[in-house]
Write a protein that holds these residues in place. Structure first.
Motif, PDB file in Angstrom:
ATOM      1  N   MET A   1       0.838  -1.047   0.189  1.00 38.51           N
ATOM      2  CA  MET A   1       0.054  -0.065   0.106  1.00 38.51           C
ATOM      3  C   MET A   1       0.939   1.307  -0.024  1.00 38.51           C
ATOM      4  SD  MET A   1      -3.004  -1.283   2.760  1.00 38.51           S
ATOM      5  CE  MET A   1      -3.918   0.395   2.339  1.00 38.51           C
ATOM      6  N   ASP A   2       0.595   2.233  -0.653  1.00 39.63           N
ATOM      7  CA  ASP A   2       1.115   3.482  -0.747  1.00 39.63           C
ATOM      8  C   ASP A   2       1.268   4.233   0.691  1.00 39.63           C
ATOM      9  OD1 ASP A   2       1.565   2.732  -3.406  1.00 39.63           O
ATOM     10  OD2 ASP A   2      -0.275   4.309  -3.835  1.00 39.63           O
ATOM     11  N   SER A   3       0.190   3.902   1.271  1.00 36.23           N
ATOM     12  CA  SER A   3       0.065   5.032   2.540  1.00 36.23           C
ATOM     13  C   SER A   3      -0.952   4.214   3.616  1.00 36.23           C
ATOM     14  CB  SER A   3      -0.103   6.498   2.118  1.00 36.23           C
ATOM     15  OG  SER A   3      -1.639   6.548   1.506  1.00 36.23           O
ATOM     16  N   LEU A   4      -0.692   4.547   4.826  1.00 35.69           N
ATOM     17  CA  LEU A   4      -1.343   4.127   5.941  1.00 35.69           C
ATOM     18  C   LEU A   4      -1.681   5.277   6.841  1.00 35.69           C
ATOM     19  CD1 LEU A   4      -0.286   0.602   6.885  1.00 35.69           C
ATOM     20  CD2 LEU A   4      -2.530   1.079   5.873  1.00 35.69           C
ATOM     21  N   PRO A   5      -2.716   5.522   7.553  1.00 39.81           N
ATOM     22  CA  PRO A   5      -2.945   6.599   8.312  1.00 39.81           C
ATOM     23  C   PRO A   5      -1.897   6.203   9.792  1.00 39.81           C
ATOM     24  CG  PRO A   5      -4.602   5.010   8.704  1.00 39.81           C
ATOM     25  CD  PRO A   5      -4.087   4.320   7.547  1.00 39.81           C
ATOM     26  N   TYR A   6      -1.711   7.335  10.402  1.00 36.52           N
ATOM     27  CA  TYR A   6      -1.147   7.769  11.548  1.00 36.52           C
ATOM     28  C   TYR A   6       0.469   6.965  11.475  1.00 36.52           C
ATOM     29  CZ  TYR A   6      -5.967   7.463  12.537  1.00 36.52           C
ATOM     30  OH  TYR A   6      -7.303   7.747  12.530  1.00 36.52           O
ATOM     31  N   ALA A   7       1.104   7.483  10.576  1.00 36.65           N
ATOM     32  CA  ALA A   7       2.465   6.984  10.232  1.00 36.65           C
ATOM     33  C   ALA A   7       3.522   7.572  11.565  1.00 36.65           C
ATOM     34  CB  ALA A   7       2.978   7.431   9.051  1.00 36.65           C
ATOM     35  N   ASP A   8       3.150   8.666  12.071  1.00 32.05           N
ATOM     36  CA  ASP A   8       3.846   9.154  12.900  1.00 32.05           C
ATOM     37  C   ASP A   8       3.432   9.465  14.471  1.00 32.05           C
ATOM     38  OD1 ASP A   8       2.046  11.122  12.358  1.00 32.05           O
ATOM     39  OD2 ASP A   8       3.463  12.757  12.277  1.00 32.05           O
ATOM     40  N   VAL A   9       2.371   8.589  14.649  1.00 31.54           N
ATOM     41  CA  VAL A   9       1.646   8.977  16.093  1.00 31.54           C
ATOM     42  C   VAL A   9       2.611   8.305  17.316  1.00 31.54           C
ATOM     43  CG1 VAL A   9      -0.588   9.466  15.267  1.00 31.54           C
ATOM     44  CG2 VAL A   9       0.090   7.032  15.753  1.00 31.54           C
ATOM     45  N   ASP A  10       3.573   7.488  16.703  1.00 28.21           N
ATOM     46  CA  ASP A  10       4.185   6.847  17.582  1.00 28.21           C
ATOM     47  C   ASP A  10       5.795   7.586  18.005  1.00 28.21           C
ATOM     48  OD1 ASP A  10       2.171   4.642  18.226  1.00 28.21           O
ATOM     49  OD2 ASP A  10       3.109   3.520  16.747  1.00 28.21           O
ATOM     50  N   SER A  11       5.864   8.803  17.475  1.00 26.04           N
ATOM     51  CA  SER A  11       7.290   9.366  17.413  1.00 26.04           C
ATOM     52  C   SER A  11       7.298   9.956  18.785  1.00 26.04           C
ATOM     53  CB  SER A  11       6.986  10.489  16.340  1.00 26.04           C
ATOM     54  OG  SER A  11       5.890  11.531  16.542  1.00 26.04           O
ATOM     55  N   SER A  12       6.457  10.177  19.576  1.00 27.38           N
ATOM     56  CA  SER A  12       6.428  10.759  20.781  1.00 27.38           C
ATOM     57  C   SER A  12       5.092  10.259  21.537  1.00 27.38           C
ATOM     58  CB  SER A  12       6.509  12.204  21.078  1.00 27.38           C
ATOM     59  OG  SER A  12       5.305  12.905  20.438  1.00 27.38           O
ATOM     60  N   LEU A  13       4.986  10.289  22.966  1.00 27.40           N
ATOM     61  CA  LEU A  13       4.011   9.972  23.693  1.00 27.40           C
ATOM     62  C   LEU A  13       2.563  10.389  23.329  1.00 27.40           C
ATOM     63  CD1 LEU A  13       3.461   7.637  26.202  1.00 27.40           C
ATOM     64  CD2 LEU A  13       3.375   9.780  27.703  1.00 27.40           C
ATOM     65  N   ARG A  14       2.766  11.692  23.198  1.00 20.92           N
ATOM     66  CA  ARG A  14       1.351  12.443  23.076  1.00 20.92           C
ATOM     67  C   ARG A  14       1.042  12.916  21.605  1.00 20.92           C
ATOM     68  NH1 ARG A  14       0.421  14.820  28.814  1.00 20.92           N
ATOM     69  NH2 ARG A  14       2.247  14.288  30.017  1.00 20.92           N
ATOM     70  N   ALA A  15       1.676  12.296  20.832  1.00 23.46           N
ATOM     71  CA  ALA A  15       1.634  12.524  19.069  1.00 23.46           C
ATOM     72  C   ALA A  15       0.056  11.958  18.884  1.00 23.46           C
ATOM     73  CB  ALA A  15       2.542  12.060  18.518  1.00 23.46           C
ATOM     74  N   LEU A  16      -0.369  11.327  19.533  1.00 24.34           N
ATOM     75  CA  LEU A  16      -1.910  10.854  19.371  1.00 24.34           C
ATOM     76  C   LEU A  16      -2.918  11.691  19.326  1.00 24.34           C
ATOM     77  CD1 LEU A  16      -1.727   7.402  21.446  1.00 24.34           C
ATOM     78  CD2 LEU A  16      -2.001   7.529  18.991  1.00 24.34           C
ATOM     79  N   ALA A  17      -2.597  12.810  20.268  1.00 22.78           N
ATOM     80  CA  ALA A  17      -3.679  13.693  20.862  1.00 22.78           C
ATOM     81  C   ALA A  17      -4.043  14.752  19.463  1.00 22.78           C
ATOM     82  CB  ALA A  17      -3.276  14.637  21.685  1.00 22.78           C
ATOM     83  N   GLY A  18      -5.506  14.437  19.292  1.00 23.13           N
ATOM     84  CA  GLY A  18      -5.819  15.325  18.228  1.00 23.13           C
ATOM     85  C   GLY A  18      -5.698  14.668  16.718  1.00 23.13           C
ATOM     86  N   ARG A  19      -5.409  13.371  16.622  1.00 13.80           N
ATOM     87  CA  ARG A  19      -4.855  12.915  15.497  1.00 13.80           C
ATOM     88  C   ARG A  19      -5.516  11.739  14.786  1.00 13.80           C
ATOM     89  NH1 ARG A  19       0.241  13.150  13.635  1.00 13.80           N
ATOM     90  NH2 ARG A  19      -0.755  12.235  11.585  1.00 13.80           N
ATOM     91  N   ALA A  20      -6.830  11.644  15.349  1.00 12.32           N
ATOM     92  CA  ALA A  20      -7.565  10.663  14.802  1.00 12.32           C
ATOM     93  C   ALA A  20      -8.198  11.272  13.466  1.00 12.32           C
ATOM     94  CB  ALA A  20      -8.764  10.407  15.671  1.00 12.32           C
ATOM     95  N   GLU A  21      -8.531  10.393  12.457  1.00 10.82           N
ATOM     96  CA  GLU A  21      -9.024  10.645  11.343  1.00 10.82           C
ATOM     97  C   GLU A  21     -10.586  10.538  11.417  1.00 10.82           C
ATOM     98  OE1 GLU A  21      -7.757   8.646   7.808  1.00 10.82           O
ATOM     99  OE2 GLU A  21      -5.659   9.470   7.929  1.00 10.82           O
ATOM    100  N   GLY A  22     -11.414  11.356  10.773  1.00  8.08           N
ATOM    101  CA  GLY A  22     -12.807  11.192  10.886  1.00  8.08           C
ATOM    102  C   GLY A  22     -13.473  12.061  12.128  1.00  8.08           C
ATOM    103  N   PHE A  23     -14.873  11.328  12.504  1.00  8.30           N
ATOM    104  CA  PHE A  23     -15.549  12.265  13.449  1.00  8.30           C
ATOM    105  C   PHE A  23     -14.919  12.281  14.864  1.00  8.30           C
ATOM    106  CE2 PHE A  23     -19.195  10.803  10.637  1.00  8.30           C
ATOM    107  CZ  PHE A  23     -19.603  12.172  10.187  1.00  8.30           C
ATOM    108  N   GLY A  24     -14.099  11.446  15.136  1.00 10.83           N
ATOM    109  CA  GLY A  24     -13.096  11.804  16.485  1.00 10.83           C
ATOM    110  C   GLY A  24     -11.903  12.525  16.543  1.00 10.83           C
ATOM    111  N   ARG A  25     -11.766  13.144  15.479  1.00 14.83           N
ATOM    112  CA  ARG A  25     -10.540  13.938  15.116  1.00 14.83           C
ATOM    113  C   ARG A  25     -10.066  14.927  16.261  1.00 14.83           C
ATOM    114  NH1 ARG A  25     -14.602  15.886  12.344  1.00 14.83           N
ATOM    115  NH2 ARG A  25     -14.754  18.146  11.799  1.00 14.83           N
ATOM    116  N   PHE A  26     -11.152  15.371  16.745  1.00 14.92           N
ATOM    117  CA  PHE A  26     -10.757  16.715  17.926  1.00 14.92           C
ATOM    118  C   PHE A  26     -10.290  16.000  19.209  1.00 14.92           C
ATOM    119  CE2 PHE A  26     -14.100  18.669  15.122  1.00 14.92           C
ATOM    120  CZ  PHE A  26     -12.918  19.563  14.690  1.00 14.92           C
ATOM    121  N   SER A  27     -10.339  14.889  19.413  1.00 21.30           N
ATOM    122  CA  SER A  27     -10.040  13.980  20.863  1.00 21.30           C
ATOM    123  C   SER A  27      -8.576  14.376  21.252  1.00 21.30           C
ATOM    124  CB  SER A  27     -10.369  12.413  20.497  1.00 21.30           C
ATOM    125  OG  SER A  27     -10.098  12.044  22.177  1.00 21.30           O
TER     126      SER A  27
END
Length: 328
Positions: A1-27
């Protein structure tokens, strides 16, 4: 596959915050709070997950132990919490997590198996909860649902999760009397529904965007649209086993309406394998995701997609990233 979502959310502990795709994107979860360390597998008490989840302040919760937490009752999660299982392997059994009247929750890289009792779900989201992201979780074998979203809970994303060994997998919208569920909006993407019987999901009233999921070998149907629901199914793979009906439409009557109605499903770019049969709608009356968010990471439904989802969906053996954020 050319791309998958969230390639960099494991780069630092809190990189997950606000990074969801879709309706939950503001969490943002516990972005603005300190790190809370779970140091025991005990159900409650000092250093337990339950103790952290009941605290009112934002917390980024991580684990210093691996193993099984046997929950004697639902574990209630309060607002602005991240439950981050990266770096360890935590399995919940007995009961599940309850997200009740809370907001900004991130649940990542956990396992749920063997929940027992009436109305026991792996993750129960009700009532009035919002801005939630569930990512990379493995769920199986609960007495009720694996993830249920009801009672006016909304703005939720479920991504990269693996569901197996279960009947009523995911319910969205409680029943026809709960007309407040018209507000529900959920995105489900890059998930693997692995031989679960039905409800991938079953939806009442809400708007649901499904993309790049792999659903195989269901026993009743794959996706069900009931009263007034709108489901946009985009670039998913549906691989039938013995049962060929992919999309089901159940007629129900909303409490404030005279007529009986089903929901609507629009299929765009989906791949139907194994003789999977689908009756869909061209789009009249169905929302388009671009009305609500500008972009999402999606590939065509092809053989390489279901190969990679079998590897990348569910709990992952990944290191816990370093925390490089200073909390003032």
């Amino acid at each position: 596959m050319d791309s998958l979502p969230y390639a960099d959310v494991d780069s630092s502990l809190r990189a997950l915050a606000g990074r969801a795709e879709g309706f939950g994107r503001f969490s943002v979860g516990g972005l603005r709070g300190p790190v809370y360390y779970v140091t025991t597998l005990a159900d409650d008490g000092p250093g337990s997950l339950r103790e952290g989840c009941r605290k009112k302040e934002p917390l980024w919760i991580v684990f210093e132990v691996s193993g099984t937490i046997n929950l004697s009752s639902y574990l209630n999660v309060s607002s602005y919490k991240t439950i981050d299982g990266r770096g360890h392997r935590i399995k919940f059994t007995g009961k599940g997590l309850r997200l009740k009247e809370c907001e900004h929750i991130i649940i990542c890289n956990l396992e749920f198996e063997g929940g027992r009792g009436h109305d026991v779900d792996g993750i129960q989201i009700k009532p009035n909860s919002k801005h939630i992201w569930i990512d990379r979780c493995t769920l199986s074998d609960y007495d009720d649902g694996l993830i249920d979203i009801t009672r006016q809970s909304t703005d939720i994303t479920i991504s990269r999760c693996h569901f197996s060994n279960h009947d009523k997998t995911m319910l969205i919208g409680a029943d026809p009397s709960h007309i407040g569920d018209r507000c529900i909006r959920v995105t489900i993407h890059h998930c693997f529904f692995d031989g679960t019987r039905q409800r991938h999901p079953r939806v009442r009233f809400g708007k649901v965007h499904l993309y790049n999921n792999y659903t195989r070998n269901w026993a009743i149907y794959a996706v069900c649209a009931s009263v007034e629901s709108q489901i946009y199914s985009q670039c998913n793979i549906y691989e039938a086993g013995q049962k060929k009906k992919t999309f089901e439409y159940y007629m129900e009557k909303a409490a404030d309406r005279a007529e009986v109605k089903s929901g609507l499903i629009r299929s765009e770019g989906d791949l139907f394998l194994g003789g999977a049969e689908a009756i869909t709608f061209k789009g009249e009356g169905i929302f388009h995701p671009s009305e609500y968010y500008p972009s999402w990471t999606m590939e065509p439904a092809a053989n390489c997609l279901h190969s990679i989802l079998q590897i990348c969906a569910g709990w992952q053996s990944v290191q816990r990233p370093a925390d490089n954020m200073v909390i003032p």
